[in-house]
Design a protein around this motif. Structure first.
Motif, PDB file in Angstrom:
ATOM      1  N   CYS A 264       0.869  -1.308  -0.345  1.00 11.97           N
ATOM      2  CA  CYS A 264      -0.131  -0.255   0.292  1.00 11.97           C
ATOM      3  C   CYS A 264       1.075   1.243  -0.197  1.00 11.97           C
ATOM      4  O   CYS A 264       0.438   2.131   0.401  1.00 11.97           O
ATOM      5  CB  CYS A 264      -0.801   0.271   0.877  1.00 11.97           C
ATOM      6  N   ASN A 265       2.145   0.850  -0.181  1.00  9.36           N
ATOM      7  CA  ASN A 265       3.310   1.937  -0.752  1.00  9.36           C
ATOM      8  C   ASN A 265       3.672   1.988  -1.228  1.00  9.36           C
ATOM      9  O   ASN A 265       3.218   1.470  -2.453  1.00  9.36           O
ATOM     10  CB  ASN A 265       4.328   2.835   0.774  1.00  9.36           C
ATOM     11  N   SER A 266       4.531   2.983  -2.204  1.00 16.37           N
ATOM     12  CA  SER A 266       4.968   3.447  -3.404  1.00 16.37           C
ATOM     13  C   SER A 266       6.179   1.721  -3.672  1.00 16.37           C
ATOM     14  O   SER A 266       6.878   1.565  -2.808  1.00 16.37           O
ATOM     15  CB  SER A 266       6.135   4.362  -3.747  1.00 16.37           C
ATOM     16  N   THR A 267       5.509   1.737  -4.983  1.00 16.03           N
ATOM     17  CA  THR A 267       7.115   0.444  -5.135  1.00 16.03           C
ATOM     18  C   THR A 267       7.751   0.612  -6.170  1.00 16.03           C
ATOM     19  O   THR A 267       8.485  -0.666  -6.698  1.00 16.03           O
ATOM     20  CB  THR A 267       5.836  -1.317  -5.336  1.00 16.03           C
ATOM     21  N   TYR A 268       7.682   2.012  -6.906  1.00 17.22           N
ATOM     22  CA  TYR A 268       8.879   2.031  -7.908  1.00 17.22           C
ATOM     23  C   TYR A 268      10.222   1.668  -7.730  1.00 17.22           C
ATOM     24  O   TYR A 268      10.505   1.000  -8.597  1.00 17.22           O
ATOM     25  CB  TYR A 268       8.348   4.225  -8.237  1.00 17.22           C
ATOM     26  N   VAL A 269      10.379   2.310  -6.340  1.00 10.36           N
ATOM     27  CA  VAL A 269      11.847   1.425  -5.862  1.00 10.36           C
ATOM     28  C   VAL A 269      12.256  -0.417  -6.297  1.00 10.36           C
ATOM     29  O   VAL A 269      13.190  -0.386  -6.641  1.00 10.36           O
ATOM     30  CB  VAL A 269      12.355   2.558  -5.257  1.00 10.36           C
ATOM     31  N   SER A 270      11.282  -0.673  -5.753  1.00 12.35           N
ATOM     32  CA  SER A 270      11.154  -1.960  -5.237  1.00 12.35           C
ATOM     33  C   SER A 270      11.163  -2.496  -6.785  1.00 12.35           C
ATOM     34  O   SER A 270      12.092  -3.544  -6.835  1.00 12.35           O
ATOM     35  CB  SER A 270      10.134  -2.766  -4.053  1.00 12.35           C
ATOM     36  N   GLU A 271      10.405  -1.632  -7.332  1.00 15.79           N
ATOM     37  CA  GLU A 271      10.141  -2.742  -8.734  1.00 15.79           C
ATOM     38  C   GLU A 271      11.587  -2.154  -9.581  1.00 15.79           C
ATOM     39  O   GLU A 271      11.675  -3.452 -10.653  1.00 15.79           O
ATOM     40  CB  GLU A 271       9.117  -1.933  -9.859  1.00 15.79           C
ATOM     41  N   LEU A 272      11.590  -1.406  -9.695  1.00 20.70           N
ATOM     42  CA  LEU A 272      13.489  -0.986 -10.217  1.00 20.70           C
ATOM     43  C   LEU A 272      14.433  -2.123  -9.694  1.00 20.70           C
ATOM     44  O   LEU A 272      15.335  -2.133 -10.429  1.00 20.70           O
ATOM     45  CB  LEU A 272      13.764   0.650  -9.852  1.00 20.70           C
ATOM     46  N   VAL A 273      14.262  -2.425  -8.511  1.00 21.63           N
ATOM     47  CA  VAL A 273      15.547  -3.221  -7.669  1.00 21.63           C
ATOM     48  C   VAL A 273      15.071  -4.518  -8.498  1.00 21.63           C
ATOM     49  O   VAL A 273      16.438  -5.216  -9.051  1.00 21.63           O
ATOM     50  CB  VAL A 273      15.196  -3.056  -6.464  1.00 21.63           C
ATOM     51  N   VAL A 274      13.518  -5.204  -8.446  1.00 26.99           N
ATOM     52  CA  VAL A 274      13.853  -5.989  -9.229  1.00 26.99           C
ATOM     53  C   VAL A 274      13.842  -5.792 -10.313  1.00 26.99           C
ATOM     54  O   VAL A 274      14.843  -7.201 -11.005  1.00 26.99           O
ATOM     55  CB  VAL A 274      12.459  -6.310  -8.849  1.00 26.99           C
ATOM     56  N   PHE A 275      13.653  -5.669 -11.373  1.00 28.35           N
ATOM     57  CA  PHE A 275      14.250  -5.526 -12.399  1.00 28.35           C
ATOM     58  C   PHE A 275      15.393  -5.037 -12.846  1.00 28.35           C
ATOM     59  O   PHE A 275      15.645  -5.906 -13.525  1.00 28.35           O
ATOM     60  CB  PHE A 275      13.770  -4.239 -13.463  1.00 28.35           C
ATOM     61  N   ILE A 276      16.227  -4.494 -12.217  1.00 27.11           N
ATOM     62  CA  ILE A 276      17.659  -4.964 -12.833  1.00 27.11           C
ATOM     63  C   ILE A 276      18.493  -6.226 -12.466  1.00 27.11           C
ATOM     64  O   ILE A 276      19.451  -6.331 -12.477  1.00 27.11           O
ATOM     65  CB  ILE A 276      18.210  -3.480 -11.819  1.00 27.11           C
ATOM     66  N   LEU A 277      17.766  -6.604 -11.179  1.00 25.93           N
ATOM     67  CA  LEU A 277      18.081  -7.703 -10.210  1.00 25.93           C
ATOM     68  C   LEU A 277      18.103  -8.587 -11.344  1.00 25.93           C
ATOM     69  O   LEU A 277      19.669  -9.938 -11.764  1.00 25.93           O
ATOM     70  CB  LEU A 277      17.773  -7.983  -9.408  1.00 25.93           C
ATOM     71  N   VAL A 278      16.767  -9.334 -12.171  1.00 24.84           N
ATOM     72  CA  VAL A 278      16.535 -10.400 -12.765  1.00 24.84           C
ATOM     73  C   VAL A 278      17.194  -9.629 -14.471  1.00 24.84           C
ATOM     74  O   VAL A 278      17.827 -10.869 -14.810  1.00 24.84           O
ATOM     75  CB  VAL A 278      15.105  -9.796 -12.985  1.00 24.84           C
ATOM     76  N   ALA A 279      18.002  -9.066 -14.817  1.00 24.61           N
ATOM     77  CA  ALA A 279      18.234  -8.204 -15.341  1.00 24.61           C
ATOM     78  C   ALA A 279      19.793  -9.382 -15.868  1.00 24.61           C
ATOM     79  O   ALA A 279      20.079  -9.799 -16.547  1.00 24.61           O
ATOM     80  CB  ALA A 279      17.955  -6.832 -15.449  1.00 24.61           C
TER      81      ALA A 279
END
Length: 327
Positions: free
Chosen positions: A205-220
């Motif tokens: 229920c809070n902003s997930t922008y940073v977490s999504e960015l972390v996921v995308f970078i790490l998965v890449a």
């Protein structure tokens, strides 16, 4: 209500909002694979069968490699660890999924959810890098056979394996830390059969922008680096094979790599389909199918692929069975 009453209540409003914002659920309810009641029992027995094949297949391959000295080579050292990883991360996911088929509410505590997420990330990332190390091992075996045992010495193999598990550990810590820092409020219904990254991000229920960015970078990184290593290794292998004049030599080289290529295609294909697309493009219900493939199906198929398509494994299995029967 008079102005005085509003003035008295004014200090309480920000506190209530802050309390709601900072509140966090203590447990999640896993929706499971499907909500169709008539499919629950058949799916339970289907995936129970998959899990039994996974456990027996991987443990049998581990025991076979351990008991046969002819399989004590770098290739089978890494295959031993691949089977161990497949067994462990299938065990991290499948039992909880099976419970969802036979219980009305499949509840998992917040701490248990983060623990499952950590071990899931650790084993999947480790397998990703282990497959790239196995591709490098095949490159050295085919392209530099004269220096193979020197290049892939026991010390080098241990060093590579340590690097594999360190990448898995660091990736799991970052992913789990990123998800654990999120706030989960009223909604605790997790649309999945396990605690995976994307459905947990949707619940926050809070902003997930940073977490999504972390996921995308790490998965890449976790998918990109191994895929590049595998691609370069097999490009060099293909170039070397084309310079082999005998048909028998070419056939032997191709058969050495075929099992690994199949496993790599299944694992990275399903993983990339799940994580390298935004949730808006890939709905979670379709994501469940992709997750199901690389968490349940791939660990079951790996020992079958390596045993049925590998002459050394089949010969060792036959000798082991003959020794058991004669004794």
């Amino acid at each position: 209500m008079g102005d005085g009453s509003w003035t008295a209540l004014a200090p309480l409003i920000p506190k209530r909002r802050m309390a709601a914002k900072n509140s966090s659920v203590t447990e999640f309810i896993l929706t499971g694979l499907t909500d169709q009641l008539e499919l629950q029992i058949p799916l339970f027995f289907l995936f129970l069968g998959f899990y039994m094949v996974t456990v027996l297949g991987n443990l049998a391959l581990i025991a076979l490699i351990r008991l046969n000295s002819c399989l004590h080579t770098p290739m089978y050292f890494f295959l031993f660890n691949l089977s161990l990883i497949d067994f462990c991360y299938s065990t991290t996911i499948t039992p909880k999924m099976l419970k969802s088929f036979v219980s009305k509410k499949n509840i998992i505590l917040h701490a248990e959810c983060m623990t499952q997420l950590f071990f899931f990330c650790f084993f999947v990332i480790s397998e990703s890098f282990l497959l790239s190390v196995m591709a490098y091992d095949r490159y050295v075996a085919i392209c530099k056979p004269l220096v193979y045992m020197v290049t892939m010495s026991p010390q080098v193999c241990l060093f590579l394996l340590l690097g594999v598990y360190m990448m898995g550990l660091s990736g799991a810590m970052v992913h789990t830390g990123s998800i654990a820092s999120l706030t989960f409020c009223a909604d605790n219904l997790l649309n999945h059969f396990m605690c995976d990254i994307l459905p947990l991000l949707e619940l926050s229920c809070n902003s997930t922008y940073v977490s999504e960015l972390v996921v995308f970078i790490l998965v890449a990184i976790d998918i990109g680096m191994p895929i590049i290593t595998i691609f370069i290794s097999y490009a060099l292998i293909l170039s070397s094979i084309l310079h082999i004049h005998s048909t028998e030599g070419r056939s032997k080289a191709f058969s050495t790599c075929s099992s690994h290529i199949i496993v790599v295609s299944l694992f990275f294909g399903s993983g990339a389909f799940m994580y390298l697309k935004p949730p808006s493009i890939l709905p979670l219900d379709q994501g469940k199918v992709s997750s199901l493939f690389y968490t349940i199906v791939v660990p079951m198929l790996n020992p079958l692929i390596y045993s049925l398509r590998n002459k050394d494994v089949k010969v060792s299995l036959r000798k082991t069975l003959e020794r058991k029967i004669s004794s």
